[in-house]
Motif scaffolding. Structure first.
Motif, mmCIF file in Angstrom:
data_model
loop_
_atom_site.group_PDB
_atom_site.id
_atom_site.type_symbol
_atom_site.label_atom_id
_atom_site.label_comp_id
_atom_site.label_asym_id
_atom_site.label_seq_id
_atom_site.Cartn_x
_atom_site.Cartn_y
_atom_site.Cartn_z
ATOM 1 N N VAL A 175 0.753 -1.180 -0.055
ATOM 2 C CA VAL A 175 -0.249 -0.097 -0.213
ATOM 3 C C VAL A 175 0.830 1.163 -0.048
ATOM 4 O O VAL A 175 2.016 1.306 0.831
ATOM 5 N N ASP A 176 0.586 2.401 -0.688
ATOM 6 C CA ASP A 176 1.288 3.638 -0.738
ATOM 7 C C ASP A 176 0.242 4.262 0.136
ATOM 8 O O ASP A 176 -0.898 4.857 0.114
ATOM 9 N N VAL A 177 0.758 4.345 1.405
ATOM 10 C CA VAL A 177 0.056 4.905 2.722
ATOM 11 C C VAL A 177 -0.314 6.529 2.575
ATOM 12 O O VAL A 177 -1.232 6.555 2.917
ATOM 13 N N GLU A 178 0.622 7.015 2.186
ATOM 14 C CA GLU A 178 0.632 8.429 1.745
ATOM 15 C C GLU A 178 -0.657 8.841 1.165
ATOM 16 O O GLU A 178 -1.593 9.450 1.468
ATOM 17 N N THR A 179 -0.832 8.070 -0.036
ATOM 18 C CA THR A 179 -2.018 8.128 -0.799
ATOM 19 C C THR A 179 -3.440 7.549 -0.119
ATOM 20 O O THR A 179 -4.586 8.302 0.245
ATOM 21 N N ALA A 180 -3.168 6.640 0.543
ATOM 22 C CA ALA A 180 -4.438 5.816 1.246
ATOM 23 C C ALA A 180 -4.838 6.774 2.334
ATOM 24 O O ALA A 180 -6.103 6.762 2.534
ATOM 25 N N LEU A 181 -4.016 7.466 3.058
ATOM 26 C CA LEU A 181 -4.425 8.364 4.030
ATOM 27 C C LEU A 181 -4.774 9.670 3.973
ATOM 28 O O LEU A 181 -5.053 10.596 4.675
ATOM 29 N N ALA A 182 -4.535 9.969 2.653
ATOM 30 C CA ALA A 182 -4.675 11.336 2.192
ATOM 31 C C ALA A 182 -5.920 12.154 2.630
ATOM 32 O O ALA A 182 -5.890 13.283 3.287
ATOM 33 N N GLY A 183 -7.152 11.395 2.568
ATOM 34 C CA GLY A 183 -8.156 12.143 3.229
ATOM 35 C C GLY A 183 -8.651 11.655 4.560
ATOM 36 O O GLY A 183 -9.760 11.805 4.849
ATOM 37 N N TYR A 184 -7.810 11.017 5.173
ATOM 38 C CA TYR A 184 -8.260 10.420 6.800
ATOM 39 C C TYR A 184 -8.494 11.558 7.634
ATOM 40 O O TYR A 184 -7.455 12.401 7.643
ATOM 41 N N THR A 185 -9.568 11.486 8.340
ATOM 42 C CA THR A 185 -10.116 12.535 9.113
ATOM 43 C C THR A 185 -9.571 12.177 10.650
ATOM 44 O O THR A 185 -9.861 13.255 11.390
ATOM 45 N N GLY A 186 -9.124 11.027 10.969
ATOM 46 C CA GLY A 186 -9.035 10.700 12.116
ATOM 47 C C GLY A 186 -7.724 11.100 12.676
ATOM 48 O O GLY A 186 -6.965 11.734 11.753
ATOM 49 N N ARG A 187 -7.174 10.707 13.862
ATOM 50 C CA ARG A 187 -6.027 10.906 14.334
ATOM 51 C C ARG A 187 -4.924 9.938 13.678
ATOM 52 O O ARG A 187 -5.204 8.751 13.721
ATOM 53 N N ILE A 188 -3.708 10.259 13.188
ATOM 54 C CA ILE A 188 -2.674 9.417 12.605
ATOM 55 C C ILE A 188 -1.694 9.321 13.766
ATOM 56 O O ILE A 188 -0.724 10.346 13.924
ATOM 57 N N ALA A 189 -1.635 8.213 14.337
ATOM 58 C CA ALA A 189 -0.598 8.241 15.535
ATOM 59 C C ALA A 189 0.598 7.405 15.430
ATOM 60 O O ALA A 189 0.604 6.168 14.954
ATOM 61 N N ALA A 190 1.894 7.934 15.542
ATOM 62 C CA ALA A 190 3.083 6.986 15.612
ATOM 63 C C ALA A 190 3.803 7.111 16.822
ATOM 64 O O ALA A 190 3.802 7.974 17.506
ATOM 65 N N THR A 191 4.009 5.628 17.112
ATOM 66 C CA THR A 191 4.931 5.544 18.523
ATOM 67 C C THR A 191 6.301 5.962 18.184
ATOM 68 O O THR A 191 6.938 5.367 17.305
ATOM 69 N N VAL A 192 6.936 6.630 19.081
ATOM 70 C CA VAL A 192 8.250 7.243 18.934
ATOM 71 C C VAL A 192 8.915 7.119 20.504
ATOM 72 O O VAL A 192 8.310 6.984 21.315
ATOM 73 N N LEU A 193 10.363 7.117 20.272
ATOM 74 C CA LEU A 193 10.987 7.005 21.791
ATOM 75 C C LEU A 193 11.368 8.482 22.449
ATOM 76 O O LEU A 193 11.420 8.448 23.385
ATOM 77 N N SER A 194 11.148 9.412 21.331
ATOM 78 C CA SER A 194 11.570 10.765 21.869
ATOM 79 C C SER A 194 10.687 11.415 23.065
ATOM 80 O O SER A 194 9.368 10.974 23.020
ATOM 81 N N ALA A 195 11.003 11.988 24.010
ATOM 82 C CA ALA A 195 10.523 12.491 25.198
ATOM 83 C C ALA A 195 9.336 13.561 24.670
ATOM 84 O O ALA A 195 8.712 14.056 25.748
ATOM 85 N N ASP A 196 9.808 14.364 23.558
ATOM 86 C CA ASP A 196 8.770 15.242 23.217
ATOM 87 C C ASP A 196 7.361 14.976 22.704
ATOM 88 O O ASP A 196 6.682 15.610 22.056
ATOM 89 N N SER A 197 7.210 13.695 22.867
ATOM 90 C CA SER A 197 6.119 13.031 22.290
ATOM 91 C C SER A 197 5.101 12.999 23.472
ATOM 92 O O SER A 197 5.443 13.504 24.616
ATOM 93 N N GLN A 198 3.864 12.715 23.144
ATOM 94 C CA GLN A 198 2.823 12.764 24.204
ATOM 95 C C GLN A 198 2.824 11.232 24.913
ATOM 96 O O GLN A 198 3.028 10.213 24.214
ATOM 97 N N SER A 199 2.585 11.005 26.192
ATOM 98 C CA SER A 199 2.589 9.923 26.749
ATOM 99 C C SER A 199 1.155 9.223 26.394
ATOM 100 O O SER A 199 -0.076 9.844 26.124
ATOM 101 N N LEU A 200 1.283 8.102 26.118
ATOM 102 C CA LEU A 200 0.097 6.962 25.562
ATOM 103 C C LEU A 200 -1.016 7.414 26.613
ATOM 104 O O LEU A 200 -2.342 7.490 26.139
#
Lengths: 261, 261
Positions: A175-200
């Motif tokens: 899947v070409d994810v950028e195209t697939a999610l182009a019109g997505y209206t929900g939250r797109i959440a990525a888990t990262v290790l960096s501390a400037d992210s939000q706590s789950l």
């Protein structure tokens, strides 16, 4: 039921090839389901088998006999000595029963992607990929988008780790994810290790979420990271700040279940 | 550094045996660590290596050279052609660097077990066992009790899936859990599928918990089930009500993290 004794039998050669070669599966459009549990899940979902194979020992099990009876006479059944069955099986501890099925035709992306979903980026480990699908399905997720670098979703090992998830959700590959999610209206959440992210655990997970999970080690590709509207980390009080991708996904998806339960 | 070319070399034979045979590891008290990440975690924890082995390709990597330099001259280093390295390695995708270390002497159960811990009952899959230890360690758990039927905790494959967890927590094998938990004053929680159990998300997880996790398929032994003071289930909104044991544990342990965070 036919009995087969030789490795040179054409059916034996064909199943061995399907079990061990992704290329053979792509060429023929067929894959191998191992075990009564997975086969029952497929039948429940309306899948039709083209061939059943059972080992001598496997044939003695009532559960297997019931499954063969359920499939009925229209599906050919071949019986193999145990060592020959182990030869054709793709998994480490063969169950003694397997079936061939046609892989679903390449699914088309829904015109509008909505609701919660998971995006798996270059997850190459078959066990991890299957476990991710299984966990997502248990959490009520109905759509998985897989990028180019993922393991074959319908390989026997991914199917086995998925434990039936493939039959409960739409799994789209390459899947070409950028195209697939182009019109997505929900939250797109990525888990990262960096501390400037939000706590789950501080995140409000009301409404749909597209969860992005990357391969272990390399993580998400930059283009996917940029697609995310929310960067989130899982608080880890231990000294070992490291989680398997399938464990991390389980924590995220079931935090969503908890909040929306 | 010595260069080795032959499969008949005694050192090659010895490492191959340690990588592939639990019996050999028990007999010698040695095990094999694969990869720079795991080796660095061991060194951080004060572990001493008795031998380092590097492949031709592995030797070219800066990360490996730095690790070899860190260990210093007191540890012998052998260099192997890539195919010979793959022969002695226990894991599917060898990293090109491995080390031998003495397994910790059989740890003694603390006189008083307290705090939160995990009990793993007959978890035979090496990947699951390692992932469970890794997840528990990330959640801040410091003690794991393993029953007789578990995979060898210090096998190369469990070590690799553990990603360093072994060096951050006490892992006790062959434990008689009933005796070990006889005076335990915390909650003893078993995950079960039955609906008359409490929802994980409705449980107050303040204070210490001993979490019991069983092998997939068979689940917990009856004696462990009876030991539990709390039966808990994970709410699953999906149609597939099934989770991998390591995914289930991740959900439970991080719900505890969330509540106590």
């Amino acid at each position: 039921m036919i009995a087969i004794q030789s490795r040179d039998n054409p059916l034996v050669k064909r199943i061995h090839a399907l079990s061990t070669s992704g290329r053979e599966r792509r060429k023929t459009g067929l894959t191998v389901l191992d075990g009564a549990h997975l086969m029952a899940a497929a039948l429940d979902a309306g899948i039709v088998f083209t061939q059943i194979v059972v080992s001598d020992t496997g044939l003695a099990r009532e559960e297997h006999q019931a499954l063969i009876a359920r499939v009925g006479a229209q599906c050919p059944v071949a019986c193999l000595p145990d060592p020959l069955f182990a030869h054709v099986s793709a998994v480490e501890s063969p169950s003694g029963l397997l079936a061939l099925m046609a892989m679903p035709a390449l699914d088309v992306l829904p015109a509008m992607v909505n609701g919660s979903l998971i995006v798996l980026d270059a997850v190459q480990d078959a066990g991890n990929l299957g476990t991710l699908l299984r966990t997502a399905s248990a959490a009520g997720i109905r759509l998985a988008l897989l990028t180019e670098g993922c393991a074959q979703a319908w390989s026997p090992r991914v199917l086995r780790a998925g434990m039936g998830a493939h039959f409960q959700m739409q799994v789209l590959e390459h899947v070409d994810v950028e195209t697939a999610l182009a019109g997505y209206t929900g939250r797109i959440a990525a888990t990262v290790l960096s501390a400037d992210s939000q706590s789950l655990f501080a995140l409000d997970l009301a409404g749909p979420t597209a969860w992005l999970f990357g391969a272990e080690g390399q993580g998400l590709s930059d283009s996917l990271k940029n697609l995310a509207t929310t960067h989130v980390h899982i608080p880890m009080p231990g000294r070992l700040e490291s989680l398997n991708v399938a464990a991390a996904a389980a924590i995220c998806l079931f935090e969503q279940v908890r909040q929306n339960g």
